[in-house]
Design a protein around this motif. Structure first.
Motif, PDB file in Angstrom:
ATOM      1  N   GLY A 355     -21.474  22.505  79.994  1.00  0.00           N
ATOM      2  CA  GLY A 355     -20.947  22.266  81.036  1.00  0.00           C
ATOM      3  C   GLY A 355     -21.697  21.126  81.902  1.00  0.00           C
ATOM      4  O   GLY A 355     -21.651  21.173  83.253  1.00  0.00           O
ATOM      5  N   LEU A 356     -22.536  20.228  81.474  1.00  0.00           N
ATOM      6  CA  LEU A 356     -23.575  19.521  81.865  1.00  0.00           C
ATOM      7  C   LEU A 356     -22.723  18.278  82.554  1.00  0.00           C
ATOM      8  O   LEU A 356     -21.858  17.812  82.081  1.00  0.00           O
ATOM      9  N   ALA A 357     -23.067  17.962  83.798  1.00  0.00           N
ATOM     10  CA  ALA A 357     -22.532  16.946  84.589  1.00  0.00           C
ATOM     11  C   ALA A 357     -23.360  16.396  85.651  1.00  0.00           C
ATOM     12  O   ALA A 357     -24.364  17.297  86.182  1.00  0.00           O
ATOM     13  N   VAL A 358     -23.079  15.286  86.231  1.00  0.00           N
ATOM     14  CA  VAL A 358     -23.854  14.708  87.440  1.00  0.00           C
ATOM     15  C   VAL A 358     -22.854  14.077  88.290  1.00  0.00           C
ATOM     16  O   VAL A 358     -22.005  13.232  87.642  1.00  0.00           O
ATOM     17  N   ARG A 359     -22.630  14.322  89.371  1.00  0.00           N
ATOM     18  CA  ARG A 359     -21.789  13.465  90.202  1.00  0.00           C
ATOM     19  C   ARG A 359     -22.765  13.086  91.466  1.00  0.00           C
ATOM     20  O   ARG A 359     -23.543  13.618  91.852  1.00  0.00           O
ATOM     21  N   THR A 360     -21.900  12.130  92.103  1.00  0.00           N
ATOM     22  CA  THR A 360     -22.523  11.252  93.369  1.00  0.00           C
ATOM     23  C   THR A 360     -21.560  11.004  94.260  1.00  0.00           C
ATOM     24  O   THR A 360     -20.361  10.958  94.006  1.00  0.00           O
ATOM     25  N   ALA A 370     -25.757  15.601  92.486  1.00  0.00           N
ATOM     26  CA  ALA A 370     -25.703  16.970  92.104  1.00  0.00           C
ATOM     27  C   ALA A 370     -25.654  17.000  90.544  1.00  0.00           C
ATOM     28  O   ALA A 370     -24.927  16.104  89.922  1.00  0.00           O
ATOM     29  N   VAL A 371     -26.562  17.752  90.150  1.00  0.00           N
ATOM     30  CA  VAL A 371     -26.770  18.024  88.890  1.00  0.00           C
ATOM     31  C   VAL A 371     -26.171  19.402  88.225  1.00  0.00           C
ATOM     32  O   VAL A 371     -26.652  20.428  88.929  1.00  0.00           O
ATOM     33  N   ILE A 378     -30.126  32.070  86.054  1.00  0.00           N
ATOM     34  CA  ILE A 378     -30.825  32.413  87.430  1.00  0.00           C
ATOM     35  C   ILE A 378     -29.824  31.856  88.617  1.00  0.00           C
ATOM     36  O   ILE A 378     -29.282  30.784  88.214  1.00  0.00           O
ATOM     37  N   GLY A 379     -29.748  32.638  89.662  1.00  0.00           N
ATOM     38  CA  GLY A 379     -28.789  32.333  90.625  1.00  0.00           C
ATOM     39  C   GLY A 379     -29.385  31.499  91.829  1.00  0.00           C
ATOM     40  O   GLY A 379     -30.635  30.969  91.451  1.00  0.00           O
ATOM     41  N   ALA A 380     -28.561  30.696  92.427  1.00  0.00           N
ATOM     42  CA  ALA A 380     -29.094  29.695  93.433  1.00  0.00           C
ATOM     43  C   ALA A 380     -29.995  30.360  94.589  1.00  0.00           C
ATOM     44  O   ALA A 380     -30.981  29.734  94.849  1.00  0.00           O
ATOM     45  N   GLN A 381     -30.058  31.365  94.928  1.00  0.00           N
ATOM     46  CA  GLN A 381     -30.947  32.248  95.846  1.00  0.00           C
ATOM     47  C   GLN A 381     -32.088  32.425  95.152  1.00  0.00           C
ATOM     48  O   GLN A 381     -33.251  32.023  95.868  1.00  0.00           O
ATOM     49  N   GLN A 382     -32.327  32.718  93.882  1.00  0.00           N
ATOM     50  CA  GLN A 382     -33.626  32.871  93.296  1.00  0.00           C
ATOM     51  C   GLN A 382     -34.253  31.622  92.987  1.00  0.00           C
ATOM     52  O   GLN A 382     -35.484  31.504  92.982  1.00  0.00           O
ATOM     53  N   ASP A 427     -18.102  25.688  91.387  1.00  0.00           N
ATOM     54  CA  ASP A 427     -16.794  26.011  91.472  1.00  0.00           C
ATOM     55  C   ASP A 427     -16.520  26.260  90.000  1.00  0.00           C
ATOM     56  O   ASP A 427     -16.673  25.410  89.181  1.00  0.00           O
ATOM     57  N   GLY A 428     -15.887  27.391  89.615  1.00  0.00           N
ATOM     58  CA  GLY A 428     -15.786  27.566  88.324  1.00  0.00           C
ATOM     59  C   GLY A 428     -16.762  28.297  87.388  1.00  0.00           C
ATOM     60  O   GLY A 428     -16.657  28.703  86.185  1.00  0.00           O
ATOM     61  N   GLY A 429     -17.927  28.568  87.960  1.00  0.00           N
ATOM     62  CA  GLY A 429     -18.977  29.215  87.438  1.00  0.00           C
ATOM     63  C   GLY A 429     -20.285  28.532  87.046  1.00  0.00           C
ATOM     64  O   GLY A 429     -19.977  27.092  87.103  1.00  0.00           O
ATOM     65  N   GLY A 430     -21.335  28.912  87.059  1.00  0.00           N
ATOM     66  CA  GLY A 430     -22.411  27.809  86.845  1.00  0.00           C
ATOM     67  C   GLY A 430     -23.139  27.580  88.306  1.00  0.00           C
ATOM     68  O   GLY A 430     -23.015  28.215  89.032  1.00  0.00           O
ATOM     69  N   LEU A 431     -24.003  26.718  88.180  1.00  0.00           N
ATOM     70  CA  LEU A 431     -24.729  26.204  89.291  1.00  0.00           C
ATOM     71  C   LEU A 431     -24.749  24.670  89.454  1.00  0.00           C
ATOM     72  O   LEU A 431     -24.679  23.888  88.453  1.00  0.00           O
ATOM     73  N   GLU A 432     -25.332  24.158  90.522  1.00  0.00           N
ATOM     74  CA  GLU A 432     -25.316  22.711  90.905  1.00  0.00           C
ATOM     75  C   GLU A 432     -26.615  22.629  91.803  1.00  0.00           C
ATOM     76  O   GLU A 432     -26.780  23.204  92.730  1.00  0.00           O
ATOM     77  N   ALA A 433     -27.641  21.749  91.398  1.00  0.00           N
ATOM     78  CA  ALA A 433     -28.718  21.284  92.297  1.00  0.00           C
ATOM     79  C   ALA A 433     -28.283  19.999  93.069  1.00  0.00           C
ATOM     80  O   ALA A 433     -27.966  18.943  92.372  1.00  0.00           O
ATOM     81  N   VAL A 434     -28.429  19.932  94.261  1.00  0.00           N
ATOM     82  CA  VAL A 434     -27.729  18.877  95.120  1.00  0.00           C
ATOM     83  C   VAL A 434     -28.992  18.382  95.927  1.00  0.00           C
ATOM     84  O   VAL A 434     -29.811  19.061  96.586  1.00  0.00           O
ATOM     85  N   VAL A 435     -29.286  17.090  95.683  1.00  0.00           N
ATOM     86  CA  VAL A 435     -30.596  16.273  96.229  1.00  0.00           C
ATOM     87  C   VAL A 435     -29.472  15.482  97.238  1.00  0.00           C
ATOM     88  O   VAL A 435     -28.776  14.611  97.187  1.00  0.00           O
ATOM     89  N   ALA A 436     -29.987  15.699  98.493  1.00  0.00           N
ATOM     90  CA  ALA A 436     -29.558  14.672  99.737  1.00  0.00           C
ATOM     91  C   ALA A 436     -30.644  13.936 100.099  1.00  0.00           C
ATOM     92  O   ALA A 436     -31.916  14.149 100.418  1.00  0.00           O
TER      93      ALA A 436
END
Length: 443
Positions: A355-360, A370-371, A378-382, A427-436
């Motif tokens: 499910g690899l994706a990049v959106r801007t 967002a990657v 591992i979860g977002a909090q960790q 959304d729908g499972g997984g993780l996204e790393a968001v750079v602002a």
């Protein structure tokens, strides 16, 4: 009572309170020790004047006494006080009431009991009249007499206006002084935030008040020490990298020359892999030490950079789905930002896998990248805790060649651009790393 939060508001509130208390004390001293004795002396003189007039009227023949009292507007009926006009009590009216009461009390004290006194008060603009009962040829009669300036509020309005003006001037002066003192504190707080964001601000001025100048000088010394430590660290890591890579290169050459053809290919491949891992670790140390502080920002197309990296990863067999938004041009450090995106995309490939994706996208002030992946690791909090240098998660134990600096490098580069790095569930499972990244020019 809830105090204001800022030092400026607290000092101004304290100054206004002190000025108000000072004015109240000054007014009390003015009324009790200056105005009251003045009014009482005027009442004594006025009482002597009334007693003298009463003696003269009593000694005159009835006809002459009647003529004199007629000129004074004498009447035999008791004067009826006119009702005061409706309206809110003003400071001037309150002072007049106080002054009148003091005057009447002193006047009644000095006049005989058979000479009562009444003060007739009309509308605010109407004339106030003082009625005193005198003896005219043995017959009591009420006469109205002119009032002295001491029995009125003469001069007090100017005094109150001057006092209020001085109080406002003191409050304004205190406000300007406090603003002048707060400005270097605000500069210090802004510089501290810059240091926290990975930037080195210009030295703070030290020409202000002694206490603030000492704080600014200590802050400048701290930033100089941090700058020197940063330079020493980069120099040390560069030296270590050079000193280690030189024998590594010689080792590769020696192996290539020493191993005959047809040797154990598995052993050779494993050895090459170990050497590559050492080289990768050294490169990560160098990336963390540099992080692009010396690279100047320049205008660029962030979407073009995302497309280029996505194409590079697709050539390696890792396809990223792109969702490109409308981004305005913004200033960024190209090499540093490319390193940031490569680290995030590499983490998605290694730990997310699917499910690899990049959106801007962008809003009024910020551009976002967002990657994303569909991994169940591992979860977002960790991950927020793994931004610290050398921190590694449990799912990274089986991956060789890592140092725990990948996310620390990404965090530093994002903050160097005035932005931030956040992790959140997709959304729908997984993780996204968001750079602002702010749309203003990077510092």
């Amino acid at each position: 009572m809830r105090l204001p939060r800022s030092l400026l508001a607290r000092n101004i509130a304290l100054l206004v309170a002190l000025v108000a208390v000072t004015q109240a004390c000054s007014l009390t001293v003015l009324l009790h020790y200056m105005q009251r004795p003045r009014i009482e002396r005027a009442a004594i003189i006025f009482a002597d004047y009334v007693k003298t007039l009463d003696s003269v009227l009593a000694a005159l023949p009835p006809a002459e006494a009647q003529a004199v009292t007629a000129r004074l507007g004498a009447q035999t009926a008791d004067p009826v006080p006119a009702p005061p006009a409706d309206g809110a009590a003003s400071p001037l009216r309150l002072f007049r009431t106080y002054q009148r009461d003091v005057f009447l009390h002193a006047l009644r004290r000095d006049l005989p009991p058979d000479m009562p006194v009444r003060w007739q008060i009309g509308a605010p603009d109407a004339e106030e009249r003082l009625w005193i009962r005198v003896h005219v040829a043995g017959t009591p009669a009420w006469i109205s007499l002119p009032m002295t300036a001491d029995a009125r509020a003469s001069g007090i309005l100017a005094a109150l206006a001057l006092s209020t003006a001085l109080a406002m001037l003191a409050a304004l002066t205190g406000y300007l002084i406090q603003r002048h003192l707060n400005r270097p504190l605000q500069d210090l707080a802004r510089a501290a935030r810059d240091v926290c964001g990975g930037e080195m601000p210009a030295p703070l001025p030290t020409d202000g008040p002694t206490e603030i100048a000492q704080v600014s000088a200590a802050f400048n010394q701290m930033t100089d020490a941090l700058r020197q430590a940063e330079a020493s660290r980069a120099l040390m890591l560069a030296g270590i990298s050079h000193d280690i890579r030189t024998p590594l290169t010689k080792l590769r050459l020696a192996m290539a020359m020493a191993m005959p053809r047809g040797s154990d290919d598995a052993f050779v491949a494993a050895t090459e892999s170990y050497l590559d891992q050492i080289d990768t670790i050294l490169q990560q140390f160098m990336d963390y030490a540099g992080s692009g502080e010396r690279e100047p920002p320049q205008p660029g197309d962030l979407n073009a950079l995302v497309r280029q990296l996505s194409s590079d990863f697709a050539g390696l067999g890792h396809s990223f789905e792109l969702s490109i938004g409308n981004l305005p041009p913004l200033d960024y450090r190209p090499v540093s930002l490319m390193r940031l995106l490569m680290n995030l995309m590499q983490n998605a490939v290694v730990y997310g896998r699917t499910g690899l994706a990049v959106r801007t996208w962008a809003d009024a002030e910020t551009a976002y990248v967002a990657v994303c992946d569909r991994g169940d690791g591992i979860g977002a909090q960790q991950l927020e805790q793994l931004k610290a240098p050398f921190a590694r998660g449990d799912n990274a134990r089986g991956h060789s060649g890592g140092t725990g600096l990948g996310l620390a490098i990404v965090e530093r580069i994002a903050r160097l651009h005035g932005g931030s790095l956040q992790f959140r569930p997709r959304d729908g499972g997984g993780l996204e790393a968001v750079v602002a990244l702010p749309l203003r020019p990077a510092a």
